[in-house]
Design a protein around this motif. Structure first.
Motif, short mmCIF file in Angstrom:
data_model
loop_
_atom_site.label_atom_id
_atom_site.label_comp_id
_atom_site.label_asym_id
_atom_site.label_seq_id
_atom_site.Cartn_x
_atom_site.Cartn_y
_atom_site.Cartn_z
N VAL A 97 44.58 74.38 73.79
CA VAL A 97 45.23 73.07 73.79
C VAL A 97 44.23 72.03 74.27
CG1 VAL A 97 46.94 71.64 74.98
CG2 VAL A 97 47.61 73.87 74.06
N GLY A 98 44.12 70.92 73.56
CA GLY A 98 43.24 69.83 73.96
C GLY A 98 41.82 69.94 73.46
N THR A 99 41.53 70.97 72.65
CA THR A 99 40.16 71.18 72.16
C THR A 99 39.58 69.91 71.55
OG1 THR A 99 40.38 73.55 71.81
CG2 THR A 99 38.80 72.42 70.44
N GLU A 100 40.36 69.26 70.69
CA GLU A 100 39.86 68.07 69.99
C GLU A 100 39.71 66.87 70.92
OE1 GLU A 100 44.22 67.71 70.22
OE2 GLU A 100 42.83 69.36 69.86
N ARG A 101 40.25 66.97 72.14
CA ARG A 101 40.17 65.86 73.09
C ARG A 101 39.04 66.03 74.10
NH1 ARG A 101 45.96 66.77 72.70
NH2 ARG A 101 46.06 67.85 74.73
N THR A 131 47.38 76.79 76.46
CA THR A 131 46.84 76.17 77.66
C THR A 131 46.06 77.21 78.45
OG1 THR A 131 48.98 76.56 78.74
CG2 THR A 131 48.61 74.36 77.80
N GLN A 132 45.52 76.81 79.59
CA GLN A 132 44.68 77.70 80.40
C GLN A 132 45.50 78.87 80.94
OE1 GLN A 132 44.78 74.34 80.66
NE2 GLN A 132 42.90 74.13 79.47
N PHE A 133 44.87 80.03 81.01
CA PHE A 133 45.58 81.24 81.45
C PHE A 133 45.62 81.31 82.99
CE2 PHE A 133 43.63 83.66 77.58
CZ PHE A 133 44.28 82.78 76.72
N PHE A 134 46.70 81.88 83.51
CA PHE A 134 46.77 82.16 84.94
C PHE A 134 45.55 82.96 85.39
CE2 PHE A 134 51.75 82.42 84.94
CZ PHE A 134 51.83 81.05 84.74
N GLU A 135 45.12 83.88 84.54
CA GLU A 135 44.01 84.77 84.90
C GLU A 135 42.70 84.02 85.09
OE1 GLU A 135 47.00 87.35 82.70
OE2 GLU A 135 46.28 85.28 82.55
N PHE A 136 42.61 82.78 84.64
CA PHE A 136 41.35 82.03 84.73
C PHE A 136 41.30 81.11 85.95
CE2 PHE A 136 40.87 82.17 79.81
CZ PHE A 136 40.55 83.51 79.89
N THR A 226 45.01 65.41 78.76
CA THR A 226 44.01 66.16 78.00
C THR A 226 44.34 67.64 77.86
OG1 THR A 226 42.26 64.64 78.72
CG2 THR A 226 41.57 66.78 77.86
N LEU A 227 44.84 68.27 78.93
CA LEU A 227 44.96 69.73 78.96
C LEU A 227 46.37 70.25 78.66
CD1 LEU A 227 42.79 70.48 82.13
CD2 LEU A 227 42.08 70.54 79.73
N VAL A 228 47.28 69.35 78.32
CA VAL A 228 48.66 69.79 78.07
C VAL A 228 49.06 69.44 76.63
CG1 VAL A 228 49.32 69.59 80.48
CG2 VAL A 228 49.62 67.62 78.96
N PRO A 229 50.06 70.10 76.09
CA PRO A 229 50.49 69.81 74.72
C PRO A 229 50.88 68.35 74.56
CG PRO A 229 51.47 71.87 75.47
CD PRO A 229 50.81 71.25 76.67
N ALA A 230 50.50 67.80 73.42
CA ALA A 230 50.79 66.38 73.14
C ALA A 230 52.19 66.18 72.59
CB ALA A 230 49.75 65.83 72.17
N GLY A 231 52.78 67.24 72.03
CA GLY A 231 54.11 67.14 71.45
C GLY A 231 54.91 68.39 71.74
#
Length: 251
Positions: A97-101, A131-136, A226-231
């Motif tokens: 999520v947010g790759t293009e941003r 989105t980012q994983f808990f594991e990261f 940036t890091l969360v879904p836009a829709g």
């Protein structure tokens, strides 16, 4: 149905192989350590024979700008060409999520290049943005550490459990190709600085988390969303407070 998982011995890949195998599918865990190398093409044609679906959850061994771009472009080109030759009906790729941003980051520029190759291919596809994983959590904190303190921007952050990522990708893989994208995220939104302050404390990590609006994320500046879904997005069920790995000690 035969399903090949590229990166099938990694964290998400191994979960996919297990989950879809339990559903009765003929699973192939494809990775260099199982004799399949998408960079060189070794073993790829044999692995894809008779496959209906290919799921690509592989990742670059290096995040250096040129190396990561070379990995995703070369690997994806080789994979898509082999899929077209084998008559694969559905290519599924896991992205972010947010790759293009995040064009300032070499890693995210490489992921954009990967997605563009998939979109231009003749193979029907679905791209899952997670989105980012808990594991990261530990790795993200390490990357944000400056002089012993973790510098985090107070932007929105909506992480997801790896098990929930695998569940969503598996569901997409056995359905008809989207020829488009779907986004998945955790059930709760946080402020990134506040989340990491609490998360590191739960892990008994002694580092202080400093709120810094100018803190960078793997080399890129962040804005509020940036890091969360836009829709609309598929929301997972596992909350971070209930995740078994949240209290892992140390870094």
């Amino acid at each position: 149905m035969k399903i090949v998982v590229i990166g099938g011995t990694g964290m998400i890949g191994s979960k996919l192989v297990t989950r879809l195998g339990e559903q009765g599918h003929d699973m192939v865990a494809a990775a260099p350590n199982t004799g399949v190398n998408t960079l060189t093409g070794d073993g790829l044609a044999d692995a894809l024979k008779g496959a209906s679906v290919v799921i690509d959850v592989s990742n670059s061994p290096s995040f250096e700008d040129e190396a990561v771009m070379r990995f995703f472009e070369t690997s994806t080109r080789n994979l898509l060409a082999a899929e077209a030759a084998a008559g694969v009906a559905h290519h599924v790729a896991l992205s972010v999520v947010g790759t293009e941003r995040l064009p300032e980051s070499g890693y995210f520029r490489a992921k954009v290049a990967q997605e563009q190759l998939i979109e231009k291919s003749s193979v029907p596809y679905s791209i899952v943005h997670a989105t980012q994983f808990f594991e990261f959590v530990g790795g993200i904190a390490d990357a944000a550490t400056v002089d012993g303190t973790v510098r985090m921007a107070p932007v929105l952050f909506q992480p997801i459990a790896g098990d929930d990522v695998a569940q969503a990708v598996a569901r997409v893989a056995i359905e008809a190709p989207l020829d488009g994208h779907v986004e998945i995220a955790g059930p709760d939104r946080f402020r990134m600085d506040e989340f990491f302050r609490e998360a590191l404390a739960a892990r008994h990590d002694p580092r202080a988390v400093v709120t810094d609006p100018h803190a960078r994320y793997f080399g890129a500046g962040l804005s509020e969303g940036t890091l969360v879904p836009a829709g609309d997005a598929i929301l997972a069920e596992t909350r971070y407070r209930d995740w078994p790995g949240r209290t892992v000690a140390g870094r």
